[in-house]
Design a protein around this motif. Structure first.
Motif, PDB file in Angstrom:
ATOM      1  N   PHE A 226      -1.566  -3.271  -3.586  1.00 23.19           N
ATOM      2  CA  PHE A 226      -2.007  -3.833  -2.215  1.00 23.19           C
ATOM      3  C   PHE A 226      -2.725  -5.025  -2.538  1.00 23.19           C
ATOM      4  O   PHE A 226      -2.479  -6.018  -1.741  1.00 23.19           O
ATOM      5  N   GLU A 227      -3.691  -5.389  -3.337  1.00 26.23           N
ATOM      6  CA  GLU A 227      -4.166  -6.543  -3.645  1.00 26.23           C
ATOM      7  C   GLU A 227      -3.295  -7.705  -3.791  1.00 26.23           C
ATOM      8  O   GLU A 227      -3.310  -8.647  -3.532  1.00 26.23           O
ATOM      9  N   GLU A 228      -2.111  -7.370  -4.460  1.00 29.03           N
ATOM     10  CA  GLU A 228      -1.203  -8.363  -5.028  1.00 29.03           C
ATOM     11  C   GLU A 228      -0.283  -8.854  -3.614  1.00 29.03           C
ATOM     12  O   GLU A 228       0.127 -10.077  -3.657  1.00 29.03           O
ATOM     13  N   ARG A 229      -0.246  -7.769  -2.723  1.00 35.34           N
ATOM     14  CA  ARG A 229       0.364  -8.184  -1.547  1.00 35.34           C
ATOM     15  C   ARG A 229      -0.471  -8.660  -0.305  1.00 35.34           C
ATOM     16  O   ARG A 229       0.200  -9.048   0.563  1.00 35.34           O
ATOM     17  N   SER A 230      -1.688  -8.618  -0.578  1.00 36.51           N
ATOM     18  CA  SER A 230      -2.629  -8.964   0.645  1.00 36.51           C
ATOM     19  C   SER A 230      -3.414 -10.546  -0.044  1.00 36.51           C
ATOM     20  O   SER A 230      -3.935 -10.527  -0.735  1.00 36.51           O
ATOM     21  N   SER A 231      -3.248 -11.277   1.314  1.00 32.27           N
ATOM     22  CA  SER A 231      -4.153 -12.307   1.147  1.00 32.27           C
ATOM     23  C   SER A 231      -5.450 -12.314   1.418  1.00 32.27           C
ATOM     24  O   SER A 231      -6.375 -13.090   1.399  1.00 32.27           O
ATOM     25  N   PHE A 232      -5.658 -11.001   1.997  1.00 30.49           N
ATOM     26  CA  PHE A 232      -6.850 -10.620   2.484  1.00 30.49           C
ATOM     27  C   PHE A 232      -7.716 -10.116   1.547  1.00 30.49           C
ATOM     28  O   PHE A 232      -9.022 -10.006   1.612  1.00 30.49           O
ATOM     29  N   ALA A 233      -7.403  -9.590   0.385  1.00 31.47           N
ATOM     30  CA  ALA A 233      -8.169  -8.685  -0.415  1.00 31.47           C
ATOM     31  C   ALA A 233      -9.294  -9.404  -1.183  1.00 31.47           C
ATOM     32  O   ALA A 233     -10.262  -8.896  -1.403  1.00 31.47           O
ATOM     33  N   ARG A 234      -8.775 -10.746  -1.623  1.00 33.40           N
ATOM     34  CA  ARG A 234      -9.736 -11.343  -2.324  1.00 33.40           C
ATOM     35  C   ARG A 234     -10.122 -12.976  -2.070  1.00 33.40           C
ATOM     36  O   ARG A 234      -9.001 -13.361  -1.594  1.00 33.40           O
ATOM     37  N   SER A 235     -11.097 -13.342  -2.072  1.00 32.44           N
ATOM     38  CA  SER A 235     -11.503 -14.909  -1.794  1.00 32.44           C
ATOM     39  C   SER A 235     -11.198 -15.313  -0.389  1.00 32.44           C
ATOM     40  O   SER A 235     -10.920 -16.354  -0.239  1.00 32.44           O
TER      41      SER A 235
END
Length: 281
Positions: A226-235
């Protein structure tokens, strides 16, 4: 439906309507849990309402409820979902996972991953995932996911995952104009809803099986993917619409799937609030 031919030589069916009929979808999802129990509606209030009632009445895992049009489509937080006739995918599925209620957030994340995989595989477009259940193209929402459940304190009886995808919408009116989009608007062409719906169900089947059968490592894999596909997950600088709203920088998902946001007063966990980007990306 397009038919060509002549009375003397016979007729040929060149194409079938882009309708999400069981006799068309079923053969395309052979080998999945969704093959045998597909119910189609030309018009329905909400596929999630129908699916929740069917699940309460004993509908099996893998039951699928799909509509050409919803008159009372629902989104997360009580929002409505615009469900114009035969231009989108409006589908709900019944699952009966061996999970605790606290783990059901993972199913929403799995559904987002499945949508991303299916859209990319079918069209080449690469959607962005906005925690917990929005799927975006070019920073605008084209897909929403609504997960509902019936549970005891320690176990889930059943879960319904509803997915609405704007496929061939040509425009949006009113307040949706600046925030919603469709695959057609972003790509400049129409797409087969049948092909995309089949890809979605196959992807959801695969992702769901991996989660349920894979143990702790599979849960960690869901969070990572999910984090890899999301620009919202980190930073990402975001506004969180929860507890009166606050701003911060996203710090990834915790082991349960909740979004972590670093604020001036420390790390805060987002449990159910909406998340909006503040950096203009």
């Amino acid at each position: 439906m397009k038919i060509t031919g002549h009375p003397a030589t016979g007729y040929q069916l060149n194409s079938v309507p882009d309708l999400l009929l069981p006799e068309i979808l079923g053969p395309l999802v052979q080998g999945t849990i969704f093959t045998s129990h597909i119910r189609h509606y030309f018009r329905v209030g909400s596929t999630n309402v129908v699916a929740m009632q069917a699940a309460a009445d004993g509908a099996p895992e893998g039951a699928v409820f799909v509509a050409e049009q919803q008159t009372a489509g629902r989104g997360r937080g009580g929002h409505t979902w615009e469900s114009a006739q035969s231009v989108g995918i409006y589908v709900s599925v019944v699952l009966r996972p061996v999970l605790t209620p606290a783990d059901t957030l993972l199913l929403s994340l799995v559904a987002g991953i499945a949508v991303g995989e299916a859209v990319e595989q079918t069209t080449g477009l690469r959607p962005d995932l906005r925690w917990p259940n929005d799927v975006l193209l070019n920073r605008r929402k084209f897909c929403g996911i609504l997960t509902e459940m019936n549970a005891e304190p320690t176990r889930v009886r059943y879960v319904v995952i509803g997915i609405g995808i704007n496929v061939n919408h040509e425009s949006f009116a009113g307040e949706l104009e600046g925030i919603a989009t469709s695959m057609r608007l972003e790509s400049g062409r129409e797409w087969s809803r049948v092909e995309l719906a089949a890809a979605l169900l196959k992807s959801l089947d695969s992702e769901y099986r991996k989660l349920i059968e894979g143990g702790p490592a599979a849960r960690l894999a869901v969070l990572r993917r999910f984090e890899e596909r999301s620009s919202f997950a980190r930073s990402r600088r975001v506004l969180v619409e929860e507890d009166g709203s606050y701003e911060g920088i996203t710090e990834g998902l915790d082991e349960r799937g909740f979004l972590q946001v670093r604020t001036a007063s420390g790390i805060r966990m987002v449990f159910s609030g909406g998340v909006r980007a503040l950096d203009g990306k």
